[in-house]
Design an enzyme around this catalytic site. Structure first.
Site, PDB file in Angstrom:
ATOM      1  N   ASP A 170     -19.585   6.928  33.851  1.00 36.85           N
ATOM      2  CA  ASP A 170     -19.584   6.287  32.427  1.00 36.85           C
ATOM      3  C   ASP A 170     -20.973   5.364  32.454  1.00 36.85           C
ATOM      4  OD1 ASP A 170     -19.149   4.924  30.091  1.00 36.85           O
ATOM      5  OD2 ASP A 170     -17.181   5.051  30.426  1.00 36.85           O
ATOM      6  N   HIS A 201     -18.992   9.111  29.719  1.00 38.86           N
ATOM      7  CA  HIS A 201     -18.027   8.520  28.591  1.00 38.86           C
ATOM      8  C   HIS A 201     -17.939   9.486  27.570  1.00 38.86           C
ATOM      9  CE1 HIS A 201     -17.151   4.721  26.311  1.00 38.86           C
ATOM     10  NE2 HIS A 201     -17.532   5.365  25.228  1.00 38.86           N
TER      11      HIS A 201
END
Length: 232
Positions: A170, A201
Protein backbone atom coordinates in the site's frame (compact mmCIF):
# COMPACT_ATOMS: atom_id res chain seq x y z
CA UNK A 1 -34.92 -2.20 -4.78
CA UNK A 2 -32.82 0.93 -4.44
CA UNK A 3 -33.68 4.41 -3.27
CA UNK A 4 -32.16 7.58 -1.84
CA UNK A 5 -33.18 8.52 1.70
CA UNK A 6 -32.52 11.54 3.89
CA UNK A 7 -30.93 11.09 7.33
CA UNK A 8 -30.73 13.76 10.03
CA UNK A 9 -27.40 14.49 11.69
CA UNK A 10 -27.02 13.65 15.36
CA UNK A 11 -27.58 17.25 16.43
CA UNK A 12 -30.57 17.62 14.09
CA UNK A 13 -29.15 20.78 12.52
CA UNK A 14 -28.61 19.28 9.06
CA UNK A 15 -29.34 16.23 6.96
CA UNK A 16 -27.61 14.16 4.31
CA UNK A 17 -28.62 11.70 1.63
CA UNK A 18 -27.84 7.99 1.60
CA UNK A 19 -28.08 5.38 -1.13
CA UNK A 20 -30.10 2.40 0.10
CA UNK A 21 -30.27 -1.05 -1.49
CA UNK A 22 -32.98 -3.29 -0.04
CA UNK A 23 -33.03 -7.08 -0.24
CA UNK A 24 -36.03 -9.14 -1.14
CA UNK A 25 -37.91 -9.99 2.03
CA UNK A 26 -36.84 -9.12 5.56
CA UNK A 27 -33.17 -8.07 5.88
CA UNK A 28 -31.06 -10.44 7.94
CA UNK A 29 -29.02 -7.42 9.09
CA UNK A 30 -27.79 -4.08 7.78
CA UNK A 31 -24.40 -3.04 6.43
CA UNK A 32 -23.22 0.56 6.11
CA UNK A 33 -20.90 0.89 3.10
CA UNK A 34 -18.45 3.72 3.82
CA UNK A 35 -17.13 5.59 0.81
CA UNK A 36 -13.61 6.22 -0.37
CA UNK A 37 -12.57 9.79 -1.09
CA UNK A 38 -14.48 9.52 -4.38
CA UNK A 39 -17.96 9.86 -2.88
CA UNK A 40 -20.93 7.53 -3.26
CA UNK A 41 -19.92 6.67 -6.81
CA UNK A 42 -20.97 3.69 -8.98
CA UNK A 43 -18.45 1.43 -7.26
CA UNK A 44 -19.83 2.13 -3.77
CA UNK A 45 -23.40 1.74 -5.01
CA UNK A 46 -22.39 -1.52 -6.64
CA UNK A 47 -21.09 -2.83 -3.32
CA UNK A 48 -24.42 -1.92 -1.73
CA UNK A 49 -26.27 -3.79 -4.45
CA UNK A 50 -24.14 -6.89 -3.85
CA UNK A 51 -24.89 -6.86 -0.12
CA UNK A 52 -28.60 -6.47 -0.83
CA UNK A 53 -28.43 -9.51 -3.12
CA UNK A 54 -27.02 -11.42 -0.13
CA UNK A 55 -30.00 -10.46 2.03
CA UNK A 56 -28.68 -7.35 3.79
CA UNK A 57 -30.05 -3.84 3.93
CA UNK A 58 -27.14 -1.81 2.54
CA UNK A 59 -26.75 1.93 3.17
CA UNK A 60 -24.08 4.28 1.79
CA UNK A 61 -24.28 7.75 3.41
CA UNK A 62 -22.98 10.80 1.54
CA UNK A 63 -20.25 11.71 4.01
CA UNK A 64 -18.82 14.64 2.03
CA UNK A 65 -22.12 16.54 2.11
CA UNK A 66 -20.68 19.33 4.26
CA UNK A 67 -18.17 20.08 1.51
CA UNK A 68 -20.38 19.38 -1.50
CA UNK A 69 -23.39 17.06 -1.66
CA UNK A 70 -23.53 14.34 -4.27
CA UNK A 71 -19.83 14.01 -5.11
CA UNK A 72 -19.11 11.14 -7.53
CA UNK A 73 -15.55 10.82 -8.82
CA UNK A 74 -13.56 8.32 -10.89
CA UNK A 75 -10.10 7.49 -9.45
CA UNK A 76 -8.85 6.53 -12.90
CA UNK A 77 -9.32 10.12 -14.15
CA UNK A 78 -6.38 12.23 -12.97
CA UNK A 79 -8.31 15.47 -12.58
CA UNK A 80 -10.99 13.71 -10.53
CA UNK A 81 -8.35 11.95 -8.44
CA UNK A 82 -6.78 15.32 -7.61
CA UNK A 83 -10.21 16.73 -6.78
CA UNK A 84 -10.78 13.82 -4.39
CA UNK A 85 -7.48 14.46 -2.61
CA UNK A 86 -8.55 18.08 -2.12
CA UNK A 87 -11.77 16.94 -0.48
CA UNK A 88 -9.84 14.50 1.70
CA UNK A 89 -7.60 17.31 2.92
CA UNK A 90 -10.63 19.38 3.91
CA UNK A 91 -12.65 16.57 5.46
CA UNK A 92 -13.07 16.11 9.22
CA UNK A 93 -13.30 12.39 10.03
CA UNK A 94 -14.72 13.18 13.49
CA UNK A 95 -17.79 14.51 11.66
CA UNK A 96 -17.80 11.37 9.56
CA UNK A 97 -18.07 9.05 12.55
CA UNK A 98 -20.95 11.12 13.92
CA UNK A 99 -22.72 10.86 10.56
CA UNK A 100 -22.14 7.10 10.54
CA UNK A 101 -23.61 6.97 14.05
CA UNK A 102 -26.63 8.90 12.78
CA UNK A 103 -26.91 6.30 10.00
CA UNK A 104 -26.82 3.50 12.60
CA UNK A 105 -29.67 5.21 14.44
CA UNK A 106 -31.67 5.59 11.21
CA UNK A 107 -31.21 1.92 10.39
CA UNK A 108 -32.29 0.72 13.82
CA UNK A 109 -35.09 3.22 14.42
CA UNK A 110 -36.46 4.04 10.96
CA UNK A 111 -35.62 0.93 8.96
CA UNK A 112 -36.21 -1.39 11.91
CA UNK A 113 -33.06 -3.49 11.50
CA UNK A 114 -31.35 -4.04 14.87
CA UNK A 115 -28.05 -5.65 13.79
CA UNK A 116 -25.73 -3.27 11.96
CA UNK A 117 -22.24 -3.69 10.53
CA UNK A 118 -20.04 -1.42 8.45
CA UNK A 119 -17.45 -1.88 5.75
CA UNK A 120 -15.25 0.96 4.53
CA UNK A 121 -12.52 1.56 1.98
CA UNK A 122 -9.50 3.92 2.08
CA UNK A 123 -10.82 6.91 4.07
CA UNK A 124 -13.79 4.64 4.75
CA UNK A 125 -11.44 2.02 6.17
CA UNK A 126 -10.20 4.57 8.68
CA UNK A 127 -13.79 5.53 9.46
CA UNK A 128 -14.71 1.87 9.95
CA UNK A 129 -11.95 1.62 12.56
CA UNK A 130 -13.17 4.82 14.24
CA UNK A 131 -16.74 3.51 14.15
CA UNK A 132 -15.54 0.39 15.98
CA UNK A 133 -13.93 2.53 18.70
CA UNK A 134 -16.59 5.23 19.06
CA UNK A 135 -20.02 3.66 18.44
CA UNK A 136 -22.03 0.59 19.39
CA UNK A 137 -21.98 -0.90 15.89
CA UNK A 138 -22.10 -4.70 15.94
CA UNK A 139 -19.17 -5.44 13.57
CA UNK A 140 -16.77 -3.41 11.42
CA UNK A 141 -14.50 -4.12 8.45
CA UNK A 142 -11.88 -1.79 6.99
CA UNK A 143 -10.06 -2.18 3.68
CA UNK A 144 -6.70 -0.40 3.33
CA UNK A 145 -7.64 2.16 5.96
CA UNK A 146 -5.40 5.21 6.03
CA UNK A 147 -3.90 6.79 9.16
CA UNK A 148 -5.14 4.07 11.52
CA UNK A 149 -1.62 3.90 12.94
CA UNK A 150 -2.15 7.45 14.26
CA UNK A 151 -5.27 6.40 16.17
CA UNK A 152 -4.10 3.30 17.98
CA UNK A 153 -4.63 5.01 21.32
CA UNK A 154 -8.32 4.20 20.86
CA UNK A 155 -7.96 0.41 20.75
CA UNK A 156 -9.14 0.05 24.37
CA UNK A 157 -12.59 1.14 23.18
CA UNK A 158 -13.06 -1.65 20.62
CA UNK A 159 -15.95 -3.60 22.13
CA UNK A 160 -17.27 -5.43 19.04
CA UNK A 161 -15.52 -7.46 16.30
CA UNK A 162 -13.28 -5.58 13.86
CA UNK A 163 -11.50 -6.92 10.76
CA UNK A 164 -8.86 -4.98 8.80
CA UNK A 165 -7.56 -5.88 5.32
CA UNK A 166 -3.97 -4.67 4.82
CA UNK A 167 -2.23 -4.81 1.42
CA UNK A 168 1.49 -4.97 2.11
CA UNK A 169 2.46 -2.77 -0.88
CA UNK A 170 0.00 0.00 0.00
CA UNK A 171 1.66 3.22 -1.17
CA UNK A 172 -0.52 5.26 1.21
CA UNK A 173 0.03 3.06 4.29
CA UNK A 174 3.72 2.25 4.48
CA UNK A 175 5.62 -0.55 6.23
CA UNK A 176 6.08 1.40 9.48
CA UNK A 177 2.36 2.15 9.73
CA UNK A 178 1.52 -1.48 8.99
CA UNK A 179 3.99 -2.67 11.62
CA UNK A 180 2.46 -0.33 14.20
CA UNK A 181 -1.00 -1.68 13.45
CA UNK A 182 0.16 -5.27 13.86
CA UNK A 183 2.05 -4.50 17.06
CA UNK A 184 -1.00 -2.87 18.63
CA UNK A 185 -3.76 -5.11 17.29
CA UNK A 186 -2.45 -8.64 16.65
CA UNK A 187 -3.20 -9.74 20.20
CA UNK A 188 -6.48 -7.85 20.56
CA UNK A 189 -9.23 -10.41 21.23
CA UNK A 190 -11.80 -8.64 19.06
CA UNK A 191 -9.58 -7.71 16.10
CA UNK A 192 -8.56 -9.76 13.05
CA UNK A 193 -5.90 -8.52 10.60
CA UNK A 194 -5.34 -9.98 7.13
CA UNK A 195 -2.27 -9.12 5.06
CA UNK A 196 -2.31 -9.27 1.24
CA UNK A 197 1.24 -9.77 0.05
CA UNK A 198 2.30 -7.48 -2.78
CA UNK A 199 -1.11 -5.85 -3.27
CA UNK A 200 -1.63 -2.10 -3.32
CA UNK A 201 -4.20 0.38 -2.11
CA UNK A 202 -7.61 -0.01 -3.75
CA UNK A 203 -7.21 -3.68 -4.66
CA UNK A 204 -10.84 -4.49 -3.79
CA UNK A 205 -12.50 -1.68 -5.73
CA UNK A 206 -15.45 -2.87 -7.83
CA UNK A 207 -13.88 -1.80 -11.12
CA UNK A 208 -11.03 0.16 -12.63
CA UNK A 209 -7.27 -0.20 -12.84
CA UNK A 210 -6.69 -0.63 -9.10
CA UNK A 211 -8.66 -3.88 -8.74
CA UNK A 212 -6.85 -7.18 -8.17
CA UNK A 213 -9.40 -9.88 -8.87
CA UNK A 214 -7.87 -12.67 -6.81
CA UNK A 215 -7.15 -10.43 -3.84
CA UNK A 216 -10.56 -8.79 -3.99
CA UNK A 217 -12.37 -12.11 -4.02
CA UNK A 218 -10.30 -13.42 -1.12
CA UNK A 219 -10.89 -10.32 1.01
CA UNK A 220 -14.57 -10.07 0.13
CA UNK A 221 -15.08 -13.73 0.99
CA UNK A 222 -13.51 -13.15 4.39
CA UNK A 223 -15.72 -10.11 4.91
CA UNK A 224 -18.86 -12.03 3.99
CA UNK A 225 -17.99 -14.83 6.44
CA UNK A 226 -17.21 -12.26 9.15
CA UNK A 227 -20.58 -10.58 8.78
CA UNK A 228 -22.39 -13.91 8.57
CA UNK A 229 -20.88 -14.80 11.93
CA UNK A 230 -21.17 -11.51 13.78
CA UNK A 231 -24.42 -10.09 12.39
CA UNK A 232 -26.43 -13.30 12.79
Amino acid sequence: MTETVTISTLDGDASFSAYVARPQGTPKAAIIVIQEIFGVNPGIRGKCDKWAAEGYLAVAPDLFFRIKPGIELDPDVEAELNEAFDYFGRYNPDDGVKDIEATIHWIRQQAGVPKVGCVGYCLGGRLAYMTATRTDIDASVGYYGVMIDQMLGEIHAIARPLMLHIPTADHFVGPEAQAAMHAALDDHPRVTLHDYEGLDHGFATESGTRRDEQGAQLADGRTAAFFAEHLA
